[in-house]
Design a protein around this motif. Structure first.
Motif, PDB file in Angstrom:
ATOM      1  N   GLN A 289       0.910  -1.248   0.201  1.00  0.00           N
ATOM      2  CA  GLN A 289      -0.156   0.153  -0.034  1.00  0.00           C
ATOM      3  C   GLN A 289       0.900   1.368  -0.036  1.00  0.00           C
ATOM      4  O   GLN A 289       0.643   2.255  -0.579  1.00  0.00           O
ATOM      5  N   LYS A 290       1.941   1.358   0.578  1.00  0.00           N
ATOM      6  CA  LYS A 290       2.828   2.245   0.775  1.00  0.00           C
ATOM      7  C   LYS A 290       3.338   2.613  -0.555  1.00  0.00           C
ATOM      8  O   LYS A 290       3.541   3.540  -1.234  1.00  0.00           O
ATOM      9  N   SER A 291       3.768   1.482  -1.224  1.00  0.00           N
ATOM     10  CA  SER A 291       4.414   1.755  -2.589  1.00  0.00           C
ATOM     11  C   SER A 291       3.562   2.101  -3.703  1.00  0.00           C
ATOM     12  O   SER A 291       4.136   2.904  -4.235  1.00  0.00           O
ATOM     13  N   ILE A 292       2.106   1.557  -3.268  1.00  0.00           N
ATOM     14  CA  ILE A 292       1.299   2.330  -4.358  1.00  0.00           C
ATOM     15  C   ILE A 292       1.129   3.694  -4.445  1.00  0.00           C
ATOM     16  O   ILE A 292       1.105   4.350  -5.197  1.00  0.00           O
ATOM     17  N   HIS A 293       0.972   4.239  -2.906  1.00  0.00           N
ATOM     18  CA  HIS A 293       0.605   5.496  -2.515  1.00  0.00           C
ATOM     19  C   HIS A 293       1.880   6.371  -3.144  1.00  0.00           C
ATOM     20  O   HIS A 293       1.797   7.373  -3.367  1.00  0.00           O
ATOM     21  N   ASN A 294       3.270   5.940  -2.968  1.00  0.00           N
ATOM     22  CA  ASN A 294       4.396   6.765  -3.131  1.00  0.00           C
ATOM     23  C   ASN A 294       4.907   6.522  -4.627  1.00  0.00           C
ATOM     24  O   ASN A 294       6.113   7.103  -4.792  1.00  0.00           O
ATOM     25  N   SER A 295       4.073   6.074  -5.605  1.00  0.00           N
ATOM     26  CA  SER A 295       4.392   5.662  -6.793  1.00  0.00           C
ATOM     27  C   SER A 295       3.435   6.362  -7.880  1.00  0.00           C
ATOM     28  O   SER A 295       2.334   6.778  -7.527  1.00  0.00           O
ATOM     29  N   LEU A 296       3.798   6.623  -8.968  1.00  0.00           N
ATOM     30  CA  LEU A 296       2.977   6.839 -10.355  1.00  0.00           C
ATOM     31  C   LEU A 296       2.267   5.309 -10.550  1.00  0.00           C
ATOM     32  O   LEU A 296       2.714   4.740 -11.116  1.00  0.00           O
ATOM     33  N   SER A 297       1.068   5.238 -10.112  1.00  0.00           N
ATOM     34  CA  SER A 297       0.506   4.062 -10.160  1.00  0.00           C
ATOM     35  C   SER A 297      -0.729   4.289 -11.253  1.00  0.00           C
ATOM     36  O   SER A 297      -1.464   5.027 -11.605  1.00  0.00           O
ATOM     37  N   PHE A 298      -0.811   2.788 -12.004  1.00  0.00           N
ATOM     38  CA  PHE A 298      -1.581   2.775 -13.294  1.00  0.00           C
ATOM     39  C   PHE A 298      -2.658   1.416 -12.928  1.00  0.00           C
ATOM     40  O   PHE A 298      -2.189   0.385 -12.675  1.00  0.00           O
ATOM     41  N   GLY A 299      -3.835   1.612 -12.816  1.00  0.00           N
ATOM     42  CA  GLY A 299      -4.800   0.529 -12.830  1.00  0.00           C
ATOM     43  C   GLY A 299      -5.309   0.208 -13.915  1.00  0.00           C
ATOM     44  O   GLY A 299      -5.846   1.147 -14.819  1.00  0.00           O
ATOM     45  N   LEU A 300      -5.328  -1.101 -14.331  1.00  0.00           N
ATOM     46  CA  LEU A 300      -6.026  -1.513 -15.619  1.00  0.00           C
ATOM     47  C   LEU A 300      -7.300  -2.127 -15.324  1.00  0.00           C
ATOM     48  O   LEU A 300      -7.525  -2.954 -14.430  1.00  0.00           O
ATOM     49  N   PHE A 301      -8.401  -1.708 -15.950  1.00  0.00           N
ATOM     50  CA  PHE A 301      -9.785  -2.128 -15.594  1.00  0.00           C
ATOM     51  C   PHE A 301     -10.517  -2.684 -16.965  1.00  0.00           C
ATOM     52  O   PHE A 301     -10.415  -2.153 -17.951  1.00  0.00           O
ATOM     53  N   LYS A 302     -11.542  -3.555 -16.601  1.00  0.00           N
ATOM     54  CA  LYS A 302     -12.406  -4.010 -17.447  1.00  0.00           C
ATOM     55  C   LYS A 302     -13.946  -3.617 -17.438  1.00  0.00           C
ATOM     56  O   LYS A 302     -14.180  -3.447 -16.030  1.00  0.00           O
ATOM     57  N   GLY A 303     -14.392  -3.145 -18.326  1.00  0.00           N
ATOM     58  CA  GLY A 303     -15.993  -2.769 -18.155  1.00  0.00           C
ATOM     59  C   GLY A 303     -16.236  -1.261 -18.147  1.00  0.00           C
ATOM     60  O   GLY A 303     -15.289  -0.455 -18.452  1.00  0.00           O
ATOM     61  N   SER A 304     -17.425  -0.892 -17.987  1.00  0.00           N
ATOM     62  CA  SER A 304     -17.804   0.401 -18.064  1.00  0.00           C
ATOM     63  C   SER A 304     -17.599   1.153 -16.779  1.00  0.00           C
ATOM     64  O   SER A 304     -17.460   0.478 -15.969  1.00  0.00           O
ATOM     65  N   PRO A 305     -17.684   2.364 -16.903  1.00  0.00           N
ATOM     66  CA  PRO A 305     -17.383   3.124 -15.477  1.00  0.00           C
ATOM     67  C   PRO A 305     -18.574   2.935 -14.498  1.00  0.00           C
ATOM     68  O   PRO A 305     -18.225   2.805 -13.123  1.00  0.00           O
TER      69      PRO A 305
ATOM     70  N   ALA B  75       0.358  -1.552 -12.699  1.00  0.00           N
ATOM     71  CA  ALA B  75       1.674  -1.156 -12.941  1.00  0.00           C
ATOM     72  C   ALA B  75       1.986   0.316 -12.196  1.00  0.00           C
ATOM     73  O   ALA B  75       1.102   0.798 -11.847  1.00  0.00           O
ATOM     74  N   ARG B  76       3.309   0.352 -11.833  1.00  0.00           N
ATOM     75  CA  ARG B  76       3.806   1.499 -11.145  1.00  0.00           C
ATOM     76  C   ARG B  76       5.271   1.877 -11.627  1.00  0.00           C
ATOM     77  O   ARG B  76       5.926   1.150 -12.056  1.00  0.00           O
ATOM     78  N   LEU B  77       5.204   3.177 -11.638  1.00  0.00           N
ATOM     79  CA  LEU B  77       6.537   3.764 -11.902  1.00  0.00           C
ATOM     80  C   LEU B  77       7.193   4.578 -10.605  1.00  0.00           C
ATOM     81  O   LEU B  77       6.184   5.283  -9.864  1.00  0.00           O
ATOM     82  N   VAL B  78       8.261   4.072 -10.107  1.00  0.00           N
ATOM     83  CA  VAL B  78       9.061   4.952  -9.038  1.00  0.00           C
ATOM     84  C   VAL B  78       9.739   5.791  -9.781  1.00  0.00           C
ATOM     85  O   VAL B  78      10.811   5.722 -10.699  1.00  0.00           O
TER      86      VAL B  78
END
Length: 148
Positions: A44-60, A69-72
């Motif tokens: 959770q700390k790594s997600i919060h402190n990174s540029l994080s990307f979520g891949l989703f399926k479906g409509s909003p 994926a995330r970028l440090v």
């Protein structure tokens, strides 16, 4: 940021409020080879402190997270691509490739000179984006610490 797939019913977002942290933690802690056993609070700390990307399926109104994926990064000179995954049932559709493309073209990092990563088994995927083995591995060092 939210980017929809041009042909399929998928989208990627950097909005951390949309990320299913339990899903991400569970996958990394229990399924991935590189983060197996990593404590949930560390993930959770790594997600919060990174540029994080979520891949989703479906409509909003009916979406389900299926990848991450995330970028440090300092967003100026260096980035490290980490924790890239697409769940088993969604693989084989080019979603991992699309996600890496979206991550690397994000405006915060698209002109960064050095992006690094580590992988056991996805060299062919990353090579499509110009990743190579280290040209001067003798210059690279690491400090590995045991968690208390």
């Amino acid at each position: 940021m939210r980017i929809s797939h041009p042909a399929l019913d998928y989208f990627i977002t950097t909005n951390q409020d949309w990320l299913d942290q339990l899903f991400i933690c569970d996958y990394l802690h229990n399924t991935s080879y590189w983060a197996k056993g990593r404590p949930y609070d560390v993930i959770q700390k790594s997600i919060h402190n990174s540029l994080s990307f979520g891949l989703f399926k479906g409509s909003p109104s009916n979406e389900k997270q299926i990848g991450f994926a995330r970028l440090v990064t300092d967003q100026a000179t260096f980035a490290y691509l980490a924790d890239v995954f697409v769940v088993e049932g969604e693989r084989g559709r080019g979603l991992g490739k699309w996600m890496v493309e979206v991550v690397l073209s994000h405006p915060a990092v698209s002109d960064i000179k050095r992006v690094m990563l580590a992988t056991n088994d996805a060299h062919d995927l990353y090579a499509q984006f110009g990743f190579t083995s280290l040209q001067t591995p003798e210059k690279m060092m690491e400090l590995k610490r045991q968690r208390p």
